[in-house]
Design a protein around this motif. Structure first.
Motif, PDB file in Angstrom:
ATOM      1  N   ILE A  56      36.898  10.147 -19.894  1.00 41.08           N
ATOM      2  CA  ILE A  56      36.741  10.905 -21.136  1.00 41.08           C
ATOM      3  C   ILE A  56      37.394  10.087 -22.249  1.00 41.08           C
ATOM      4  N   GLY A  57      36.661   9.916 -23.338  1.00 44.38           N
ATOM      5  CA  GLY A  57      37.150   9.070 -24.431  1.00 44.38           C
ATOM      6  C   GLY A  57      36.176   7.945 -24.702  1.00 44.38           C
ATOM      7  N   SER A  58      35.243   7.722 -23.758  1.00 46.42           N
ATOM      8  CA  SER A  58      34.276   6.632 -23.913  1.00 46.42           C
ATOM      9  C   SER A  58      32.861   7.153 -24.095  1.00 46.42           C
ATOM     10  N   LEU A  59      32.671   8.486 -24.063  1.00 52.10           N
ATOM     11  CA  LEU A  59      31.315   9.027 -23.911  1.00 52.10           C
ATOM     12  C   LEU A  59      30.737   9.681 -25.160  1.00 52.10           C
ATOM     13  N   ALA A  60      31.574  10.256 -25.992  1.00 59.82           N
ATOM     14  CA  ALA A  60      31.089  10.952 -27.188  1.00 59.82           C
ATOM     15  C   ALA A  60      31.084   9.991 -28.385  1.00 59.82           C
ATOM     16  N   ASP A  61      30.470  10.397 -29.494  1.00 60.53           N
ATOM     17  CA  ASP A  61      30.543   9.571 -30.710  1.00 60.53           C
ATOM     18  C   ASP A  61      32.000   9.408 -31.137  1.00 60.53           C
ATOM     19  N   VAL A 119      41.942   9.379 -32.140  1.00 56.13           N
ATOM     20  CA  VAL A 119      40.485   9.483 -32.053  1.00 56.13           C
ATOM     21  C   VAL A 119      39.980   8.182 -31.457  1.00 56.13           C
ATOM     22  N   THR A 120      39.109   8.262 -30.446  1.00 55.24           N
ATOM     23  CA  THR A 120      38.487   7.060 -29.902  1.00 55.24           C
ATOM     24  C   THR A 120      37.002   7.078 -30.231  1.00 55.24           C
ATOM     25  N   THR A 121      36.448   5.882 -30.423  1.00 52.06           N
ATOM     26  CA  THR A 121      35.026   5.747 -30.741  1.00 52.06           C
ATOM     27  C   THR A 121      34.571   4.331 -30.391  1.00 52.06           C
ATOM     28  N   ASN A 122      33.268   4.148 -30.236  1.00 51.74           N
ATOM     29  CA  ASN A 122      32.712   2.802 -30.052  1.00 51.74           C
ATOM     30  C   ASN A 122      32.042   2.313 -31.328  1.00 51.74           C
ATOM     31  N   ASN A 123      32.099   3.112 -32.384  1.00 53.80           N
ATOM     32  CA  ASN A 123      31.380   2.827 -33.618  1.00 53.80           C
ATOM     33  C   ASN A 123      32.340   2.270 -34.682  1.00 53.80           C
ATOM     34  N   PRO A 124      32.166   1.006 -35.120  1.00 56.68           N
ATOM     35  CA  PRO A 124      33.120   0.387 -36.054  1.00 56.68           C
ATOM     36  C   PRO A 124      33.167   1.089 -37.414  1.00 56.68           C
ATOM     37  N   GLU A 125      32.021   1.606 -37.853  1.00 61.86           N
ATOM     38  CA  GLU A 125      31.952   2.334 -39.127  1.00 61.86           C
ATOM     39  C   GLU A 125      32.823   3.597 -39.080  1.00 61.86           C
ATOM     40  N   VAL A 134      34.787  21.269 -26.338  1.00 60.45           N
ATOM     41  CA  VAL A 134      36.172  21.182 -25.880  1.00 60.45           C
ATOM     42  C   VAL A 134      36.139  21.088 -24.355  1.00 60.45           C
ATOM     43  N   ASP A 135      36.914  20.206 -23.786  1.00 63.05           N
ATOM     44  CA  ASP A 135      36.999  20.108 -22.322  1.00 63.05           C
ATOM     45  C   ASP A 135      38.057  21.093 -21.863  1.00 63.05           C
ATOM     46  N   TYR A 136      37.644  22.358 -21.749  1.00 65.31           N
ATOM     47  CA  TYR A 136      38.581  23.445 -21.525  1.00 65.31           C
ATOM     48  C   TYR A 136      39.405  23.238 -20.246  1.00 65.31           C
ATOM     49  N   ALA A 137      40.701  23.335 -20.397  1.00 65.54           N
ATOM     50  CA  ALA A 137      41.659  23.217 -19.272  1.00 65.54           C
ATOM     51  C   ALA A 137      41.667  21.826 -18.644  1.00 65.54           C
ATOM     52  N   GLY A 138      40.930  20.887 -19.260  1.00 68.54           N
ATOM     53  CA  GLY A 138      40.881  19.524 -18.722  1.00 68.54           C
ATOM     54  C   GLY A 138      39.604  19.228 -17.958  1.00 68.54           C
ATOM     55  N   HIS A 139      38.736  20.259 -17.805  1.00 61.24           N
ATOM     56  CA  HIS A 139      37.457  20.073 -17.106  1.00 61.24           C
ATOM     57  C   HIS A 139      36.398  19.604 -18.107  1.00 61.24           C
ATOM     58  N   PRO A 140      35.853  18.392 -17.913  1.00 60.55           N
ATOM     59  CA  PRO A 140      34.894  17.868 -18.896  1.00 60.55           C
ATOM     60  C   PRO A 140      33.704  18.814 -19.124  1.00 60.55           C
ATOM     61  N   CYS A 141      33.277  18.887 -20.379  1.00 63.41           N
ATOM     62  CA  CYS A 141      32.129  19.708 -20.754  1.00 63.41           C
ATOM     63  C   CYS A 141      30.839  19.069 -20.218  1.00 63.41           C
ATOM     64  N   ASP A 142      29.698  19.729 -20.436  1.00 64.82           N
ATOM     65  CA  ASP A 142      28.396  19.217 -19.957  1.00 64.82           C
ATOM     66  C   ASP A 142      27.923  18.092 -20.880  1.00 64.82           C
ATOM     67  N   ILE A 143      28.501  16.920 -20.710  1.00 63.51           N
ATOM     68  CA  ILE A 143      28.315  15.828 -21.661  1.00 63.51           C
ATOM     69  C   ILE A 143      26.851  15.384 -21.769  1.00 63.51           C
ATOM     70  N   ASP A 144      26.181  15.187 -20.645  1.00 67.15           N
ATOM     71  CA  ASP A 144      24.785  14.717 -20.694  1.00 67.15           C
ATOM     72  C   ASP A 144      23.903  15.682 -21.482  1.00 67.15           C
ATOM     73  N   GLU A 145      24.013  16.966 -21.180  1.00 67.87           N
ATOM     74  CA  GLU A 145      23.189  17.986 -21.848  1.00 67.87           C
ATOM     75  C   GLU A 145      23.513  18.046 -23.341  1.00 67.87           C
ATOM     76  N   LEU A 146      24.810  17.992 -23.662  1.00 66.16           N
ATOM     77  CA  LEU A 146      25.221  18.126 -25.064  1.00 66.16           C
ATOM     78  C   LEU A 146      24.835  16.888 -25.877  1.00 66.16           C
ATOM     79  N   LYS A 147      24.941  15.717 -25.260  1.00 64.27           N
ATOM     80  CA  LYS A 147      24.531  14.480 -25.939  1.00 64.27           C
ATOM     81  C   LYS A 147      23.029  14.506 -26.216  1.00 64.27           C
ATOM     82  N   ALA A 148      22.259  14.943 -25.218  1.00 62.33           N
ATOM     83  CA  ALA A 148      20.804  15.021 -25.384  1.00 62.33           C
ATOM     84  C   ALA A 148      20.455  15.989 -26.510  1.00 62.33           C
TER      85      ALA A 148
END
Ligand SMILES: *Cc1c(COP(=O)(O)O)cnc(C)c1O
Length: 420
Positions: free
Chosen positions: A189-194, A214-220, A149-163
């Motif tokens: 935000i909206g282009s980075l997670a699955d 919900v936004t995604t880059n995956n057609p499936e 969750v991007d608490y209060a609007g501050h993005p989470c640690d996306i790189d670490e969490l994706k890895a």
């Protein structure tokens, strides 16, 4: 009539019968509806389609473009969108997700809807966001997804969490109900997670009354999201009993729901989206005013904003920074919140950790209290100041005056000693 609390500490609190800082209630969040919004909704009301019409796809495409995603699928609420996203992941009975407890309960509830179990990682108390190290300890063979969750609007640690998600072949989802308009390392935000989930409840960045996306880059995943929101209906025939499907044919291949957004709501969303940048700019401006003013208050601290993110400032949480026993803290925070409410300042607490709710205590027991020490620490100290684009600079000043008055008040019932 009002006395400056900075120069006269004996000003009595509204809680004690003194004059409140404001005559009218200032909520912690509120929508901004323009003339253009009203016209946009009216146009749909006078058109052929109230639902399942063209306004929905227009809103979806506009939002996908705004956040740099290939696909966007609208839902009737953020909660329904979470439900759809978890379904699209293939989450079901016996599965688990790893998420944060410092969130609105819907983040976890949507896993329960599908028979899966949410596990709660601890937070980084500097931002209120999920701690990737703590999350990694909860991953097991049943885990399907990490939901930050991007608490209060501050993005989470996306790189670490994706890895982390990649390492364990999990999906990485962002509940970005707070973070529409935020960015991480210059990417929206909206282009980075699955999958990224947004909410359009009136307190959020833009509103459709109720609504989500919900936004995604995956057609499936996009296809599964669309099917789930309309009863699980597919047009491509895979009938068990092939009795010559006619032009009326449709079939349910999954159990879905009616989670559609209406065209009326989508028209409001599209119109609101035109002002997203302005809304976020104003939110950030108010946050800057708060930071500057609260610098003078020793017993209140603000959360930090990392230099490589741009927060959407859905909320402005502050922490009580006082040196008292843990037992007295609960009473102090309660008294501060009550005193501010009496001054007509609508502060709110975000959030009661999800594992504290009876539904989750029955499910998980009480062990999470011990495994989430930073969440507990944070929860006991936090409350959110009013923040929404339509607030005037005078409203912001009122909040600061009230907070200063309450925090400097040498009254024992607040649990603070004189002059602290
Ligand atoms: C608002 C919110 C939701 C739920 O969204 P609704 O549109 O109200 O259903 C989910 N998660 C978080 C973090 C939220 O703030």
């Amino acid at each position: 009539m009002q006395t400056n609390p900075r120069t006269n500490k004996s000003t009595s609190l509204a809680l004690d019968g003194g004059p409140p800082v404001r005559k009218t209630w200032l909520p912690y969040g509120h929508q901004s509806i323009s003339h253009a919004d009203v016209e946009s909704v009216t146009r749909v009301l006078n058109s052929q389609w109230l639902t399942q019409g063209p306004a929905i796809e227009q809103f979806e495409q506009k939002l996908a473009t705004a956040v740099g995603a290939k696909y966007a699928v609208a839902y009737s609420s953020g909660t329904a969108a979470l439900h759809g996203a978890y379904f699209a992941c293939g989450i079901g009975k016996g599965h688990e997700i790893v998420t944060t407890a410092l969130t609105f309960a819907a983040t976890a509830n949507a896993a329960l809807y599908l028979g899966a179990i949410p596990r709660f990682a601890d937070i980084d108390a500097n931002t209120g966001n999920i701690d990737p190290d703590s999350a990694s300890k909860l991953i097991n063979a049943q885990t399907k997804a990490i939901v930050a969750v991007d608490y209060a609007g501050h993005p989470c640690d996306i790189d670490e969490l994706k890895a982390l998600a990649n390492r364990h072949q999990l999906l990485f989802l962002q509940d970005a109900a707070h973070a529409l308009g935020a960015s991480y390392k210059d990417k929206p935000i909206g282009s980075l997670a699955d999958m990224t989930i947004f909410s359009f409840h009136p307190v959020k960045a833009i509103t459709t009354g109720e609504g989500g996306m919900v936004t995604t880059n995956n057609p499936e995943l996009a296809h599964r999201l669309r099917v789930f929101r309309t009863h699980g209906i597919e047009k491509n025939a895979q009938l068990f009993e092939l009795d010559n499907p006619g032009p009326w044919h449709y079939e349910m291949q999954h159990l879905g729901y009616n989670y559609r957004l209406t065209d009326i709501q989508a028209a409001l969303g599209s119109s609101q989206l035109d002002r997203l940048d302005k809304f976020i700019e104003r939110r950030r401006n108010i946050a800057t005013q708060y930071r500057a003013a609260l610098d003078d208050l020793d017993n209140i601290s603000c959360l930090s904003e990392k230099e490589y993110v741009r927060s959407a400032y859905h909320l402005f949480p502050v922490l009580l920074n006082v040196d008292i026993e843990e037992q007295s803290l609960a009473q102090l925070r309660e008294n501060v919140v009550r005193a501010l409410h009496a001054e007509n300042i609508g502060v709110q607490v975000h959030y009661i950790p999800v594992y504290r709710h009876p539904v989750y205590r029955h499910l998980l027991g009480d062990q999470t209290y011990q495994t989430c020490p930073s969440t507990e620490w944070f929860y006991k100290r936090v409350f959110s100041l009013p923040l929404f684009p339509a607030m005037s600079d005078q409203d912001v000043a009122d909040v600061v005056v009230a907070l200063t008055k309450v925090m400097n008040h040498p009254c024992k019932r607040l649990g603070l000693t004189a002059g602290s």
